[in-house]
Design a protein around this motif. Structure first.
Motif: not given
Length: 290
Positions: A264-279
């Motif tokens: 279960q992942l911890d909350l990501l910083m906005e920049e990293y969350a955007a990178g995961l969303e793009g993938y």
């Protein structure tokens, strides 16, 4: 099967993979097929390397997918394993033979040699193969739409049940039932929809000490990996490698079973969350026709 089974040009022409060929081209393709000698009922296992595909001309072949409970009964004329063998993919199911079944097989290497000899024939067959793959994806999209509609309907019903429990007088089953429903609602949220990394967009998790784990599934909030040790409740951190982007992640192991670890992942910083969303979007787009 000592005698070579025969399939007419007319019969071959009814198979979508061989649609649009001349009689001479059909003869060239059919010359590549030979009878299959199988010792027992098993034709191939799930996970086997696919180096040939088959043409069922008599009897029955049963396909089964482990873990999904899916069973398909194929009858003549049916092509079996053409997409996986031509793309070099492992078998996605096991295949067993019914009584008195006869098959023809075509090694992919011989078919590729024919493509080199006759490029227009190869282009025609590849076009047919792409059309078959497109049809499969379109049918999958219809099924996925039905599944999404069912999930939405179920999610709304579970929320009504949860609200009813909260508004009702407590009993011995109220709290356990509420917790189960709340967990189902949480897992059905869109944020938890998972994808499996394809061969073209592999994903990995690099831990401290350069330990490398293979990512089997991932969502915006969870990972399933192979190749690491841990116990439920352990904290874990590393770098998520997504065929380009690298994202620092941390989280808690929620379960360990059959060599797979759920995180279960911890909350990501906005920049990293955007990178995961793009993938995730890139992977999901492989399931759609645009």
């Amino acid at each position: 099967m000592t005698d070579r089974p025969r399939v007419s040009r007319e019969e071959m022409g009814t198979i979508p993979l061989f649609r649009g060929f001349t009689d001479a081209q059909l003869d060239e393709i059919m010359a590549l097929f030979g009878p299959v000698a199988v010792d027992g009922e098993l034709l191939f296992n799930e996970g086997d390397a696919a180096t040939t595909f088959f043409l069922l001309i008599k009897g029955e072949v049963v396909l089964r997918q482990d873990g999904l409970g899916e069973t398909y009964h194929l009858h003549p004329l049916s092509v079996i394993g053409e997409l996986g063998s031509l793309c070099g993919l492992p078998r996605h199911s096991s295949a067993t033979l019914g009584p008195d079944t006869e098959l023809l097989q075509c090694p992919v290497t011989e078919l590729e040699a024919l493509f080199a000899k006759d490029p227009p024939l190869g282009l025609r067959l590849q076009k047919n193969l792409l059309e078959l793959a497109s049809d499969k994806i379109q049918r999958d999209q219809v099924r996925l739409q039905d599944m999404r509609a069912n999930i939405i309907h179920t999610q709304r019903a579970m929320k009504r049940m949860r609200d009813f429990l909260l508004a009702s007088e407590d009993t011995k089953v109220s709290s356990p039932l509420h917790d189960v429903i709340e967990e189902l609602i949480r897992r059905n949220r869109r944020v938890n929809y998972r994808v499996s990394p394809p061969l073209a967009l592999t994903a990995g998790l690099r831990l401290d000490g350069d330990t490398q784990a293979k990512v089997i599934q991932l969502s915006r909030s969870e990972l399933t990996v192979e190749g690491i040790q841990g116990a439920e409740g352990d904290r874990i951190s590393g770098v998520l490698q997504l065929s380009g982007p690298e994202i620092p992640v941390s989280g808690r192991i929620t379960s360990v079973a059959d060599g797979r670890v759920e995180i279960q992942l911890d909350l990501l910083m906005e920049e990293y969350a955007a990178g995961l969303e793009g993938y995730l979007t890139r992977v999901q787009m492989l399931d759609f026709l645009v």
